[in-house]
Motif scaffolding. Structure first.
Motif, PDB file in Angstrom:
ATOM      1  N   GLY A  23      33.760  43.530  34.408  1.00  0.00           N
ATOM      2  CA  GLY A  23      34.334  43.676  35.745  1.00  0.00           C
ATOM      3  C   GLY A  23      34.542  42.341  36.432  1.00  0.00           C
ATOM      4  O   GLY A  23      35.648  42.026  36.893  1.00  0.00           O
ATOM      5  N   VAL A  24      33.487  41.539  36.490  1.00  0.00           N
ATOM      6  CA  VAL A  24      33.564  40.226  37.136  1.00  0.00           C
ATOM      7  C   VAL A  24      34.520  39.307  36.384  1.00  0.00           C
ATOM      8  O   VAL A  24      35.350  38.621  36.988  1.00  0.00           O
ATOM      9  N   VAL A  93      36.096  44.777  42.103  1.00  0.00           N
ATOM     10  CA  VAL A  93      35.223  45.132  40.988  1.00  0.00           C
ATOM     11  C   VAL A  93      34.569  46.487  41.215  1.00  0.00           C
ATOM     12  O   VAL A  93      34.514  47.328  40.317  1.00  0.00           O
ATOM     13  N   ALA A  94      34.069  46.724  42.425  1.00  0.00           N
ATOM     14  CA  ALA A  94      33.386  47.986  42.712  1.00  0.00           C
ATOM     15  C   ALA A  94      34.323  49.177  42.509  1.00  0.00           C
ATOM     16  O   ALA A  94      34.003  50.120  41.784  1.00  0.00           O
ATOM     17  N   LEU A  95      35.493  49.120  43.128  1.00  0.00           N
ATOM     18  CA  LEU A  95      36.428  50.240  43.055  1.00  0.00           C
ATOM     19  C   LEU A  95      36.970  50.423  41.646  1.00  0.00           C
ATOM     20  O   LEU A  95      37.097  51.550  41.151  1.00  0.00           O
ATOM     21  N   GLY A  96      37.290  49.312  40.965  1.00  0.00           N
ATOM     22  CA  GLY A  96      37.814  49.399  39.608  1.00  0.00           C
ATOM     23  C   GLY A  96      36.811  49.991  38.642  1.00  0.00           C
ATOM     24  O   GLY A  96      37.133  50.875  37.848  1.00  0.00           O
ATOM     25  N   ALA A 253      29.254  41.103  40.867  1.00  0.00           N
ATOM     26  CA  ALA A 253      30.370  40.754  41.757  1.00  0.00           C
ATOM     27  C   ALA A 253      29.851  40.143  43.049  1.00  0.00           C
ATOM     28  O   ALA A 253      30.474  39.239  43.614  1.00  0.00           O
ATOM     29  N   TYR A 254      28.717  40.613  43.520  1.00  0.00           N
ATOM     30  CA  TYR A 254      28.104  40.049  44.727  1.00  0.00           C
ATOM     31  C   TYR A 254      27.654  38.611  44.481  1.00  0.00           C
ATOM     32  O   TYR A 254      27.860  37.726  45.309  1.00  0.00           O
ATOM     33  N   GLU A 259      31.533  39.541  46.618  1.00  0.00           N
ATOM     34  CA  GLU A 259      31.925  40.876  47.072  1.00  0.00           C
ATOM     35  C   GLU A 259      30.655  41.582  47.553  1.00  0.00           C
ATOM     36  O   GLU A 259      29.821  42.007  46.756  1.00  0.00           O
ATOM     37  N   ILE A 260      30.531  41.681  48.870  1.00  0.00           N
ATOM     38  CA  ILE A 260      29.284  42.169  49.467  1.00  0.00           C
ATOM     39  C   ILE A 260      29.244  43.699  49.468  1.00  0.00           C
ATOM     40  O   ILE A 260      30.147  44.353  50.002  1.00  0.00           O
ATOM     41  N   PRO A 261      28.214  44.293  48.863  1.00  0.00           N
ATOM     42  CA  PRO A 261      28.103  45.751  48.838  1.00  0.00           C
ATOM     43  C   PRO A 261      27.745  46.320  50.207  1.00  0.00           C
ATOM     44  O   PRO A 261      27.052  45.671  50.996  1.00  0.00           O
TER      45      PRO A 261
END
Length: 289
Positions: A23-24, A93-96, A253-254, A259-261
């Motif tokens: 993902g990353v 990354v989260a959504l994908g 990702a964070y 990319e902050i969860p």
């Protein structure tokens, strides 16, 4: 028996962690998607082929009838990787990753059609729990932005991934997992080679360290180890356990992409982990009964 099951479960989790780095890396690497997948396939093939020669792993086909399943699984693997990386580029990354990991539900529904096993309704329940976790995790988006396209491509990638795993499951008993991966990577490398002639390939000069990590850690080690573990678990069990990949991916990702969860990430992630624990306990009881 208990120690052996725990060892296989630990290795499957480790494989899941390695695969989650896609993902990353897929989001970060600045390269045309088809070219990136070609480099990923070509480098991973070289690594695994060298490993097979070193370990003297048999690469011979046992039957000509296996050619078609190998080709189909390679095509589905390539379609899965390409659509998945496009999903990452269009969204985040989260959504994908979360849209991709609807595949346990797809596998649970399709597995009885591929393999002679009795349909287990509990997998539908567990699959729904995973979907609920994904629903909670997914950020809000409107229908006009690229996130929608990312979700649809992620779901399409999930279908391709499910089909690939179901085809491979029927051959893990006859072939070494590394052998299966070598054939898939070789076929995919050949299929994607034409893209090198009309896509920009110059970025490999600066992106090669990350492409190498993608080929070695994510693909050669992660995917091969995952395939090997399929012989110790049902496809549904292995796929539901591997649904922790979005959790690993969001954490990475964070750390690397900032990319902050959100709060929902923690709630949805906890639900997914709970589902994994339930399935792990169930699979362990089946092995020891």
């Amino acid at each position: 028996m208990k120690n052996s099951h725990f060892k296989h479960l630990l290795e499957l989790t480790l494989a899941t962690c390695f695969i989650s780095t896609s993902g990353v890396l897929g989001k970060y690497i600045d390269m045309p998607t088809e070219v990136l997948v070609w480099w990923r396939s070509a480098l991973a093939f070289i690594i695994l082929f060298a490993y097979c020669r070193y370990k003297k792993i048999d690469l011979k086909l046992h039957s000509k009838k296996d050619r078609l399943p190998f080709i189909l699984s390679a095509i589905f693997m390539g379609a899965h990787w390409v659509s998945y990386f496009y999903a990452l580029k269009l969204s985040n990354v989260a959504l994908g990753m979360l849209s991709l990991y609807t595949f346990p539900v797809i596998i649970a529904l399709l597995e009885p059609l591929f393999i002679k096993i009795k349909f287990d309704p509990i997998h539908i329940v567990l699959g729904i729990l995973v979907l609920l976790g994904i629903y909670i995790l997914a950020p809000d988006f409107n229908l006009e932005n690229s996130n929608v396209k990312g979700v649809f491509l992620g779901l399409l990638s999930a279908v391709f991934y499910a089909l690939r795993i179901l085809i491979l499951k029927q051959h893990v008993a006859k072939y070494n997992g590394t052998t299966l991966m070598v054939y898939q990577l070789l076929i995919l490398t050949l299929l994607l080679a034409p893209f090198l002639f009309f896509k920009d390939t110059s970025s490999i000069k600066t992106e090669y360290p990350y492409v190498l990590i993608l080929a070695l850690l994510t693909t050669a080690i992660g995917h091969t180890l995952f395939i090997k573990k399929l012989q110790y678990f049902s496809v549904s069990t292995a796929s539901i356990i591997s649904s922790t990949q979005p959790v690993f991916g969001i954490i990475l990702a964070y750390i690397f992409l900032n990319e902050i969860p959100t709060f929902n990430t923690y709630i949805g992630g906890s639900l997914i982990i709970a589902t994994v624990i339930i399935e792990s306990v169930r699979s362990k009881k089946k092995k020891t009964d």
